[in-house]
Scaffold this active site. Structure first.
Site, PDB file in Angstrom:
ATOM      1  N   CYS A 136      -1.197   5.704   9.250  1.00 21.70           N
ATOM      2  CA  CYS A 136      -1.559   4.431   8.611  1.00 21.70           C
ATOM      3  C   CYS A 136      -2.704   4.713   7.658  1.00 21.70           C
ATOM      4  O   CYS A 136      -2.683   5.706   6.943  1.00 21.70           O
ATOM      5  CB  CYS A 136      -1.918   3.390   9.675  1.00 21.70           C
ATOM      6  N   ARG A 192       0.839  -1.207   0.000  1.00 25.89           N
ATOM      7  CA  ARG A 192       0.000   0.000   0.000  1.00 25.89           C
ATOM      8  C   ARG A 192       0.872   1.254   0.000  1.00 25.89           C
ATOM      9  O   ARG A 192       0.562   2.233  -0.688  1.00 25.89           O
ATOM     10  CB  ARG A 192      -0.938  -0.001   1.213  1.00 25.89           C
TER      11      ARG A 192
END
Length: 296
Positions: A251, A193
Site C-alpha cells: 500500500c 493513486r
C-alpha cells in the site's frame, strides 16, 4: 474462551476476525482475551488550525472495558526513513509494548480501532508474524460494539510474549518486484493513486510494474465489516488470485495492506506483506514506476 475463539475455522481458513457479539461473550468468560485499542488515522496535511488526530485522547474518552492503548506510530512501527513511512518496529520495543499490554503467548488477543480496520490489522499482522497463535480483529471496530465503554486506564499484569519473527510472510522491495512477475502482487491503495492520477503523500505517483489494483476499501461493506468469505474469495479470484498462487500486498506504508492481508485471511488465502510499500519504493529513483490502469 468459548468456541468462537478457535483460530481456525471448520473449512481450514484462519478465524481472523470476531464479531462484537462473540467478543462480548468472550469478555464475560473466566479467561477473557487481551484487548488492544489501536485507534489511528493517517496523518496528512491538515487545514490551518485543525489539530492532528490523537488516538490516545480518543481512547481515554472511552474504550472497551479492559482495553489497553497501543500507539501505531511509536510501537507498531519504527520512525520514517529509508524503509518507508512505517517500517517494521524495533522488536524489543514492540515486545515490551505487547507485554505491557498484558499479551502472553498463550492468551488470546483481540485488536480493534476506530472502525477503518487498518491499524487493527497492522497489530494483528505483527503479532501473527512474530509468533502469536491466536489474534483476531473486531470486525467493524469500535462502531460495531454495542456494549458499555469505560474511561479507566487499566494496568494489566505483565505478559510474557516474546516476538519471534517468522521466516515467511514478509517481502522487501526486490521480492515484491519479483512477485509482481511470478505471482500476484496486490496494490491496496485507492485506484487513483495506483493509476498515478494523484499522490498526496509520497514523492512519485504510480504503482509497482506488474501490480494489480485492489483497493482494500472494497473488501468491506458500508458498515465497515468484511464481506462474507465467499464474496471475498470471488473478488480475489477476479484479481488473479487462483488456488496455489503466491500472493503479496503493498500500500502506501504497510498499514492498509495489512488490512488487505486480513481480508485474504478471511477468504482463506495466505499472503505476504511488503512493509516498505510505495513510500519506500517511490523514494528510490532507480526503481521503475508504472502509471495508468494497466499493471505494466
Amino acid at each position: 474462551m468459548n468456541g468462537s475463539a478457535t483460530p481456525v475455522r471448520e473449512d481450514g481458513a484462519m478465524n481472523a476476525t470476531i464479531s462484537a457479539s462473540d467478543l462480548a461473550n468472550d469478555l464475560a468468560a473466566a479467561e477473557p482475551p487481551v484487548l488492544l485499542d489501536v485507534r489511528w488515522q493517517l496523518t496528512a496535511a491538515k487545514a490551518a488550525g485543525e489539530p492532528p488526530y490523537d488516538g490516545r485522547a480518543e481512547y481515554e474518552s472511552g474504550h472497551l472495558p479492559g482495553a489497553v492503548f497501543v500507539d501505531l506510530d511509536r510501537e507498531l512501527a519504527s520512525p520514517p526513513g529509508e524503509g518507508g513511512r512505517h517500517p517494521l518496529p524495533d522488536l524489543a520495543r514492540f515486545g515490551a509494548a505487547m507485554r505491557r499490554a498484558g499479551v502472553s503467548s498463550r492468551t488470546p488477543v483481540v485488536v480493534y480501532d476506530g472502525g477503518q480496520g487498518w491499524a487493527a490489522a497492522r497489530a494483528w499482522w505483527l503479532l501473527r508474524w512474530t509468533g502469536h497463535p491466536d489474534v483476531r480483529v473486531l470486525d467493524g471496530g469500535l462502531p460495531a460494539w454495542q456494549g458499555p465503554l469505560e474511561k479507566t486506564v487499566p494496568t494489566p499484569a505483565e505478559g510474557d510474549f516474546v516476538p519471534e519473527p517468522g521466516a515467511a510472510g514478509l517481502l522487501d522491495a526486490d521480492a515484491a518486484a519479483e512477485l509482481a512477475r511470478s505471482g500476484v502482487l496486490l496494490d491496496a491503495r485507492a485506484g487513483e493513486r495506483y493509476r498515478g492520477e494523484v499522490e498526496p503523500i509520497d514523492p512519485v505517483a504510480g504503482h509497482i510494474p506488474g501490480a494489480v489494483s485492489a483497493p482494500t476499501t472494497q473488501n468491506v461493506g458500508p458498515d465497515g465489516r468484511f464481506l462474507p468469505a465467499g464474496e471475498l474469495r470471488a473478488r480475489f479470484e477476479g484479481l488473479g488470485v487462483t488456488e496455489g498462487a503466491r500472493v503479496g500486498v503493498y500500500c502506501g506504508s504497510g498499514v492498509s495492506a495489512a488490512h488487505e492481508i486480513l481480508a485474504l485471511a478471511v477468504a482463506g488465502v495466505p499472503a505476504e506483506l511488503y512493509v516498505g510499500s510505495w513510500s519506500e519504493w517511490s523514494s528510490d529513483p532507480d526503481r521503475p514506476v508504472a502509471v495508468g490502469p494497466d499493471p505494466q
